[in-house]
Design a protein around this motif. Sequence first.
Motif, PDB file in Angstrom:
ATOM      1  N   TYR A 201       1.130  -1.343   0.060  1.00  0.00           N
ATOM      2  CA  TYR A 201       0.302   0.068  -0.116  1.00  0.00           C
ATOM      3  C   TYR A 201       1.014   0.962  -0.363  1.00  0.00           C
ATOM      4  CZ  TYR A 201      -3.755  -2.794   1.839  1.00  0.00           C
ATOM      5  OH  TYR A 201      -4.419  -3.953   2.313  1.00  0.00           O
ATOM      6  N   ILE A 202       0.379   1.955  -0.637  1.00  0.00           N
ATOM      7  CA  ILE A 202       0.645   4.012  -0.633  1.00  0.00           C
ATOM      8  C   ILE A 202       1.022   3.723   1.162  1.00  0.00           C
ATOM      9  CG2 ILE A 202       0.897   4.548  -2.355  1.00  0.00           C
ATOM     10  CD1 ILE A 202      -1.432   6.130  -2.361  1.00  0.00           C
ATOM     11  N   ASP A 203       1.432   4.982   1.850  1.00  0.00           N
ATOM     12  CA  ASP A 203       0.909   4.781   3.035  1.00  0.00           C
ATOM     13  C   ASP A 203      -0.160   5.600   3.501  1.00  0.00           C
ATOM     14  OD1 ASP A 203       4.921   5.850   3.327  1.00  0.00           O
ATOM     15  OD2 ASP A 203       3.896   4.037   3.758  1.00  0.00           O
ATOM     16  N   SER A 204      -0.104   6.804   2.546  1.00  0.00           N
ATOM     17  CA  SER A 204      -1.633   7.404   2.812  1.00  0.00           C
ATOM     18  C   SER A 204      -2.357   6.680   3.784  1.00  0.00           C
ATOM     19  CB  SER A 204      -1.695   8.297   1.697  1.00  0.00           C
ATOM     20  OG  SER A 204      -1.830   7.728   0.342  1.00  0.00           O
ATOM     21  N   VAL A 205      -2.540   4.805   2.382  1.00  0.00           N
ATOM     22  CA  VAL A 205      -3.895   4.563   3.191  1.00  0.00           C
ATOM     23  C   VAL A 205      -3.816   3.875   3.717  1.00  0.00           C
ATOM     24  CG1 VAL A 205      -5.255   5.155   0.714  1.00  0.00           C
ATOM     25  CG2 VAL A 205      -3.386   2.994   1.180  1.00  0.00           C
ATOM     26  N   LYS A 206      -2.441   3.209   4.723  1.00  0.00           N
ATOM     27  CA  LYS A 206      -2.353   2.224   5.211  1.00  0.00           C
ATOM     28  C   LYS A 206      -3.177   2.406   6.428  1.00  0.00           C
ATOM     29  CE  LYS A 206       2.421   1.105   3.682  1.00  0.00           C
ATOM     30  NZ  LYS A 206       4.023   1.068   4.703  1.00  0.00           N
ATOM     31  N   GLY A 207      -3.229   1.307   7.033  1.00  0.00           N
ATOM     32  CA  GLY A 207      -4.459   1.456   7.642  1.00  0.00           C
ATOM     33  C   GLY A 207      -6.283   1.624   8.034  1.00  0.00           C
ATOM     34  N   ARG A 208      -6.553   2.077   6.601  1.00  0.00           N
ATOM     35  CA  ARG A 208      -7.495   2.089   6.341  1.00  0.00           C
ATOM     36  C   ARG A 208      -8.157   1.849   4.817  1.00  0.00           C
ATOM     37  NH1 ARG A 208      -8.845   7.279   3.484  1.00  0.00           N
ATOM     38  NH2 ARG A 208      -6.689   7.341   3.336  1.00  0.00           N
ATOM     39  N   PHE A 209      -7.469   1.922   4.253  1.00  0.00           N
ATOM     40  CA  PHE A 209      -8.051   0.187   2.549  1.00  0.00           C
ATOM     41  C   PHE A 209      -7.338  -0.906   2.389  1.00  0.00           C
ATOM     42  CE2 PHE A 209      -8.148   4.075  -0.960  1.00  0.00           C
ATOM     43  CZ  PHE A 209      -8.473   4.473   0.371  1.00  0.00           C
ATOM     44  N   THR A 210      -8.303  -1.854   1.627  1.00  0.00           N
ATOM     45  CA  THR A 210      -7.832  -2.902   2.117  1.00  0.00           C
ATOM     46  C   THR A 210      -7.998  -4.081   0.378  1.00  0.00           C
ATOM     47  OG1 THR A 210      -7.810  -3.511   4.467  1.00  0.00           O
ATOM     48  CG2 THR A 210      -8.544  -5.253   2.655  1.00  0.00           C
ATOM     49  N   ILE A 211      -6.856  -4.109   0.023  1.00  0.00           N
ATOM     50  CA  ILE A 211      -7.405  -5.682  -0.796  1.00  0.00           C
ATOM     51  C   ILE A 211      -6.969  -6.486  -1.206  1.00  0.00           C
ATOM     52  CG2 ILE A 211      -4.616  -4.996  -1.409  1.00  0.00           C
ATOM     53  CD1 ILE A 211      -4.987  -5.023  -4.859  1.00  0.00           C
ATOM     54  N   SER A 212      -7.621  -7.109  -1.478  1.00  0.00           N
ATOM     55  CA  SER A 212      -8.021  -8.569  -0.986  1.00  0.00           C
ATOM     56  C   SER A 212      -8.506  -9.146  -2.072  1.00  0.00           C
ATOM     57  CB  SER A 212      -8.863  -9.166  -0.274  1.00  0.00           C
ATOM     58  OG  SER A 212     -10.037  -8.733  -0.649  1.00  0.00           O
ATOM     59  N   ARG A 213      -8.806 -10.244  -3.353  1.00  0.00           N
ATOM     60  CA  ARG A 213      -8.302 -10.878  -4.065  1.00  0.00           C
ATOM     61  C   ARG A 213      -9.521 -12.265  -3.777  1.00  0.00           C
ATOM     62  NH1 ARG A 213      -3.712 -11.113  -7.218  1.00  0.00           N
ATOM     63  NH2 ARG A 213      -4.915 -12.771  -9.547  1.00  0.00           N
ATOM     64  N   ASP A 214     -10.817 -12.792  -4.683  1.00  0.00           N
ATOM     65  CA  ASP A 214     -11.201 -14.243  -4.992  1.00  0.00           C
ATOM     66  C   ASP A 214     -10.600 -14.957  -6.093  1.00  0.00           C
ATOM     67  OD1 ASP A 214     -12.723 -16.071  -4.652  1.00  0.00           O
ATOM     68  OD2 ASP A 214     -14.215 -15.535  -4.243  1.00  0.00           O
ATOM     69  N   ASN A 215      -9.039 -15.822  -5.892  1.00  0.00           N
ATOM     70  CA  ASN A 215      -8.972 -16.296  -7.722  1.00  0.00           C
ATOM     71  C   ASN A 215     -10.486 -17.037  -8.027  1.00  0.00           C
ATOM     72  OD1 ASN A 215      -6.530 -14.893  -7.026  1.00  0.00           O
ATOM     73  ND2 ASN A 215      -5.394 -16.446  -6.203  1.00  0.00           N
ATOM     74  N   ALA A 216     -10.947 -17.262  -7.272  1.00  0.00           N
ATOM     75  CA  ALA A 216     -12.197 -18.530  -7.465  1.00  0.00           C
ATOM     76  C   ALA A 216     -12.550 -17.535  -8.910  1.00  0.00           C
ATOM     77  CB  ALA A 216     -12.662 -19.438  -6.769  1.00  0.00           C
ATOM     78  N   VAL A 217     -13.645 -16.218  -8.585  1.00  0.00           N
ATOM     79  CA  VAL A 217     -13.869 -15.691  -9.496  1.00  0.00           C
ATOM     80  C   VAL A 217     -13.267 -14.226 -10.180  1.00  0.00           C
ATOM     81  CG1 VAL A 217     -16.223 -16.611  -8.388  1.00  0.00           C
ATOM     82  CG2 VAL A 217     -14.832 -14.368  -7.812  1.00  0.00           C
ATOM     83  N   ASN A 218     -12.176 -15.042 -10.619  1.00  0.00           N
ATOM     84  CA  ASN A 218     -10.846 -13.236 -10.997  1.00  0.00           C
ATOM     85  C   ASN A 218     -11.460 -12.022 -10.093  1.00  0.00           C
ATOM     86  OD1 ASN A 218      -9.696 -15.964 -12.003  1.00  0.00           O
ATOM     87  ND2 ASN A 218     -11.207 -15.763 -14.001  1.00  0.00           N
ATOM     88  N   THR A 219     -11.761 -12.097  -9.329  1.00  0.00           N
ATOM     89  CA  THR A 219     -12.111 -10.472  -8.565  1.00  0.00           C
ATOM     90  C   THR A 219     -11.086 -10.064  -8.061  1.00  0.00           C
ATOM     91  OG1 THR A 219     -14.022 -11.589  -9.611  1.00  0.00           O
ATOM     92  CG2 THR A 219     -13.869  -9.168  -7.666  1.00  0.00           C
ATOM     93  N   VAL A 220     -10.792  -8.713  -8.168  1.00  0.00           N
ATOM     94  CA  VAL A 220     -10.334  -8.182  -6.982  1.00  0.00           C
ATOM     95  C   VAL A 220     -11.148  -7.506  -6.395  1.00  0.00           C
ATOM     96  CG1 VAL A 220      -8.707  -6.685  -8.460  1.00  0.00           C
ATOM     97  CG2 VAL A 220      -7.586  -6.914  -6.402  1.00  0.00           C
ATOM     98  N   TYR A 221     -10.684  -6.905  -5.081  1.00  0.00           N
ATOM     99  CA  TYR A 221     -11.479  -5.987  -4.060  1.00  0.00           C
ATOM    100  C   TYR A 221     -10.451  -4.744  -3.322  1.00  0.00           C
ATOM    101  CZ  TYR A 221     -14.588  -9.899  -4.543  1.00  0.00           C
ATOM    102  OH  TYR A 221     -15.735 -10.616  -5.156  1.00  0.00           O
ATOM    103  N   LEU A 222     -11.269  -3.602  -2.967  1.00  0.00           N
ATOM    104  CA  LEU A 222     -10.125  -2.643  -2.557  1.00  0.00           C
ATOM    105  C   LEU A 222     -11.588  -2.202  -1.725  1.00  0.00           C
ATOM    106  CD1 LEU A 222      -7.736  -0.846  -2.090  1.00  0.00           C
ATOM    107  CD2 LEU A 222      -9.357   0.592  -3.535  1.00  0.00           C
ATOM    108  N   GLN A 223     -11.487  -2.812  -0.293  1.00  0.00           N
ATOM    109  CA  GLN A 223     -11.851  -2.062   0.689  1.00  0.00           C
ATOM    110  C   GLN A 223     -11.870  -0.896   0.807  1.00  0.00           C
ATOM    111  OE1 GLN A 223     -15.010  -3.254   2.449  1.00  0.00           O
ATOM    112  NE2 GLN A 223     -15.596  -1.520   3.167  1.00  0.00           N
ATOM    113  N   MET A 224     -12.233   0.540   1.270  1.00  0.00           N
ATOM    114  CA  MET A 224     -12.357   1.572   1.615  1.00  0.00           C
ATOM    115  C   MET A 224     -13.058   1.955   3.314  1.00  0.00           C
ATOM    116  SD  MET A 224     -11.678   3.076  -1.971  1.00  0.00           S
ATOM    117  CE  MET A 224     -13.293   3.013  -2.399  1.00  0.00           C
ATOM    118  N   ASN A 225     -11.439   2.261   3.886  1.00  0.00           N
ATOM    119  CA  ASN A 225     -12.784   2.718   5.455  1.00  0.00           C
ATOM    120  C   ASN A 225     -12.006   3.812   5.388  1.00  0.00           C
ATOM    121  OD1 ASN A 225     -14.394   0.358   5.490  1.00  0.00           O
ATOM    122  ND2 ASN A 225     -12.692  -0.724   6.906  1.00  0.00           N
TER     123      ASN A 225
END
Length: 114
Positions: free
Chosen positions: A59-83
């Motif tokens: 992550y870039i420093d400005s989003v650490k602790g707030r954003f979470t990237i994840s992926r579900d390889n079974a459905v070829n999808t990546v997510y970005l949870q932004m809090n």
Amino acid sequence: QVRLVESGGGLVQAGGSLRLSCAASGSGFSLNTMGWYRQGPGMQRELVATITSRGSINYIDSVKGRFTISRDNAVNTVYLQMNSLKPEDTAVYYCWYVDYVAYWGQGTQVTVSS
């Protein structure tokens, strides 16, 4: 060829949350590194987060602790949870995929009000 389609953007108040999704498709897709870029008004495009096929994350420093990237390889999808969104997070967010070349989605607008 690889197609990337983002969704989940919108208008939110400061302190709120959004979850972005990126669905990948096409005969050229494989389990390589994916990520999210963003470009705010009058700003350069910047890399926000990446995730490898093995789950290594940056992550870039400005989003650490707030954003979470994840992926579900079974459905070829990546997510970005932004809090805890801030007005400076306002940007068009682009999904990114790379193997020998880079691919980009069309972008999804995120607007955070003060």
